[in-house]
Design a protein around this motif. Structure first.
Motif, PDB file in Angstrom:
ATOM      1  N   THR A  35      -5.796  -7.872  10.008  1.00 25.15           N
ATOM      2  CA  THR A  35      -6.088  -6.602   9.324  1.00 25.15           C
ATOM      3  C   THR A  35      -5.655  -5.407  10.161  1.00 25.15           C
ATOM      4  O   THR A  35      -5.107  -4.436   9.647  1.00 25.15           O
ATOM      5  N   HIS A  52      -2.215  -5.567   1.208  1.00 23.73           N
ATOM      6  CA  HIS A  52      -3.490  -6.257   0.980  1.00 23.73           C
ATOM      7  C   HIS A  52      -3.180  -7.701   0.604  1.00 23.73           C
ATOM      8  O   HIS A  52      -2.151  -7.969  -0.026  1.00 23.73           O
ATOM      9  N   GLY A  53      -4.054  -8.625   0.973  1.00 22.79           N
ATOM     10  CA  GLY A  53      -3.968  -9.999   0.495  1.00 22.79           C
ATOM     11  C   GLY A  53      -5.372 -10.472   0.141  1.00 22.79           C
ATOM     12  O   GLY A  53      -6.315 -10.196   0.889  1.00 22.79           O
ATOM     13  N   LYS A  73       0.819  -1.214   0.000  1.00 23.51           N
ATOM     14  CA  LYS A  73       0.000   0.000   0.000  1.00 23.51           C
ATOM     15  C   LYS A  73       0.859   1.274   0.000  1.00 23.51           C
ATOM     16  O   LYS A  73       2.036   1.230   0.368  1.00 23.51           O
ATOM     17  N   TYR A 103     -12.207  -1.958  -4.423  1.00 20.66           N
ATOM     18  CA  TYR A 103     -12.734  -2.200  -3.073  1.00 20.66           C
ATOM     19  C   TYR A 103     -14.260  -2.106  -3.017  1.00 20.66           C
ATOM     20  O   TYR A 103     -14.821  -1.898  -1.942  1.00 20.66           O
ATOM     21  N   PHE A 121     -15.613   2.878   6.471  1.00 24.99           N
ATOM     22  CA  PHE A 121     -14.209   3.212   6.207  1.00 24.99           C
ATOM     23  C   PHE A 121     -13.895   3.321   4.710  1.00 24.99           C
ATOM     24  O   PHE A 121     -12.772   3.645   4.325  1.00 24.99           O
ATOM     25  N   LEU A 159     -10.428   4.599   2.905  1.00 27.63           N
ATOM     26  CA  LEU A 159      -9.593   3.535   2.335  1.00 27.63           C
ATOM     27  C   LEU A 159      -9.222   3.896   0.888  1.00 27.63           C
ATOM     28  O   LEU A 159      -8.046   3.809   0.500  1.00 27.63           O
ATOM     29  N   GLN A 185      -6.455   1.082   7.875  1.00 29.12           N
ATOM     30  CA  GLN A 185      -6.446   1.325   6.421  1.00 29.12           C
ATOM     31  C   GLN A 185      -5.029   1.283   5.864  1.00 29.12           C
ATOM     32  O   GLN A 185      -4.801   0.790   4.762  1.00 29.12           O
TER      33      GLN A 185
HETATM   34  P1  CMP Z   1      -7.259  -5.056   2.760  1.00 32.34           P
HETATM   35  O1  CMP Z   1      -6.646  -6.391   2.873  1.00 32.34           O
HETATM   36  O2  CMP Z   1      -6.699  -4.100   1.763  1.00 32.34           O
HETATM   37  O3  CMP Z   1      -8.825  -5.260   2.434  1.00 32.34           O
HETATM   38  C1  CMP Z   1      -9.810  -4.309   2.762  1.00 32.34           C
HETATM   39  C2  CMP Z   1      -9.252  -3.204   3.596  1.00 32.34           C
HETATM   40  O4  CMP Z   1     -10.188  -2.439   4.307  1.00 32.34           O
HETATM   41  C3  CMP Z   1      -8.379  -3.798   4.713  1.00 32.34           C
HETATM   42  O5  CMP Z   1      -7.202  -4.335   4.180  1.00 32.34           O
HETATM   43  C4  CMP Z   1      -8.195  -2.585   5.603  1.00 32.34           C
HETATM   44  O6  CMP Z   1      -7.150  -1.731   5.158  1.00 32.34           O
HETATM   45  C5  CMP Z   1      -9.520  -1.876   5.435  1.00 32.34           C
HETATM   46  N1  CMP Z   1     -10.381  -2.064   6.609  1.00 32.34           N
HETATM   47  C6  CMP Z   1     -11.034  -3.188   6.966  1.00 32.34           C
HETATM   48  N2  CMP Z   1     -11.733  -2.987   8.105  1.00 32.34           N
HETATM   49  C7  CMP Z   1     -11.516  -1.701   8.461  1.00 32.34           C
HETATM   50  C8  CMP Z   1     -11.951  -0.890   9.537  1.00 32.34           C
HETATM   51  N3  CMP Z   1     -12.785  -1.367  10.478  1.00 32.34           N
HETATM   52  N4  CMP Z   1     -11.517   0.387   9.596  1.00 32.34           N
HETATM   53  C9  CMP Z   1     -10.684   0.887   8.643  1.00 32.34           C
HETATM   54  N5  CMP Z   1     -10.240   0.163   7.593  1.00 32.34           N
HETATM   55  C10 CMP Z   1     -10.641  -1.117   7.506  1.00 32.34           C
END
Ligand code: CMP
Length: 139
Positions: free
Chosen positions: A93, A117-118, A11, A51, A59, A63, A112
């Motif tokens: 996460t 990311h995975g 990211k 997304y 969020f 994000l 965020q």
């Molecule tokens: P990622 O693996 O990129 O997939 C979705 C993304 O949403 C996750 O990683 C986080 O960066 C973001 N995310 C998920 N839950 C929350 C949350 N409760 N608050 C803020 N960001 C979130």
């Protein structure tokens, strides 16, 4: 695509903080084969589309804003049981809850900006792979 492939994104915050090299080294050292890799900068439209499954979450806009704040490195990784193993390997996460020594524990700064990311399923790994890579790049 088989259950041997997952997609990762380093990211913007992790790229900006010069952690890409260390993260890629950890990925390779853990036995993942990099099938494809590139640096791109996401537009608001593309990040929103990537997304979109989270579009109703509170969020979502933050994000998308974070994911468009600078270049990202996207990679297709190959290994047996790639999706599940990679999610365990990178940590929870929330970096504050990620196991010590995982990528998100070491390099994430918030939910965020959690470094990487995975993909969360084989189905999404396939969708995300074709989102970022052409057929020729995915070979
Ligand atoms: P990622 O693996 O990129 O997939 C979705 C993304 O949403 C996750 O990683 C986080 O960066 C973001 N995310 C998920 N839950 C929350 C949350 N409760 N608050 C803020 N960001 C979130």
């Amino acid at each position: 695509m088989t259950d041997k492939t997952t997609l990762t994104i380093i990211k913007p915050q992790a790229v900006r903080n010069l952690h890409s090299g260390k993260i890629i080294d950890m990925i390779l050292s853990a036995g993942y084969i990099i099938k494809a890799i590139k640096m791109v900068t996401l537009s608001h439209d593309l990040a929103s589309k990537f997304y979109e499954i989270h579009k109703d979450r509170p969020f979502y806009e933050n994000l998308v804003k974070s994911m468009t704040s600078g270049p990202v490195i996207v990679a297709l990784l190959e290994k047996d049981n790639a999706v599940q193993d990679y999610r365990e390997f990178i940590g929870s996460t929330n970096p504050a809850e990620a196991v010590t020594g995982t990528i998100r524990n070491l390099f994430g700064t918030s939910m965020q900006d959690n470094a990487v990311h995975g993909s969360d399923s084989d189905e999404n790994a396939a969708r995300e792979a074709s989102f970022f890579f052409s057929e020729m790049e995915r070979f």
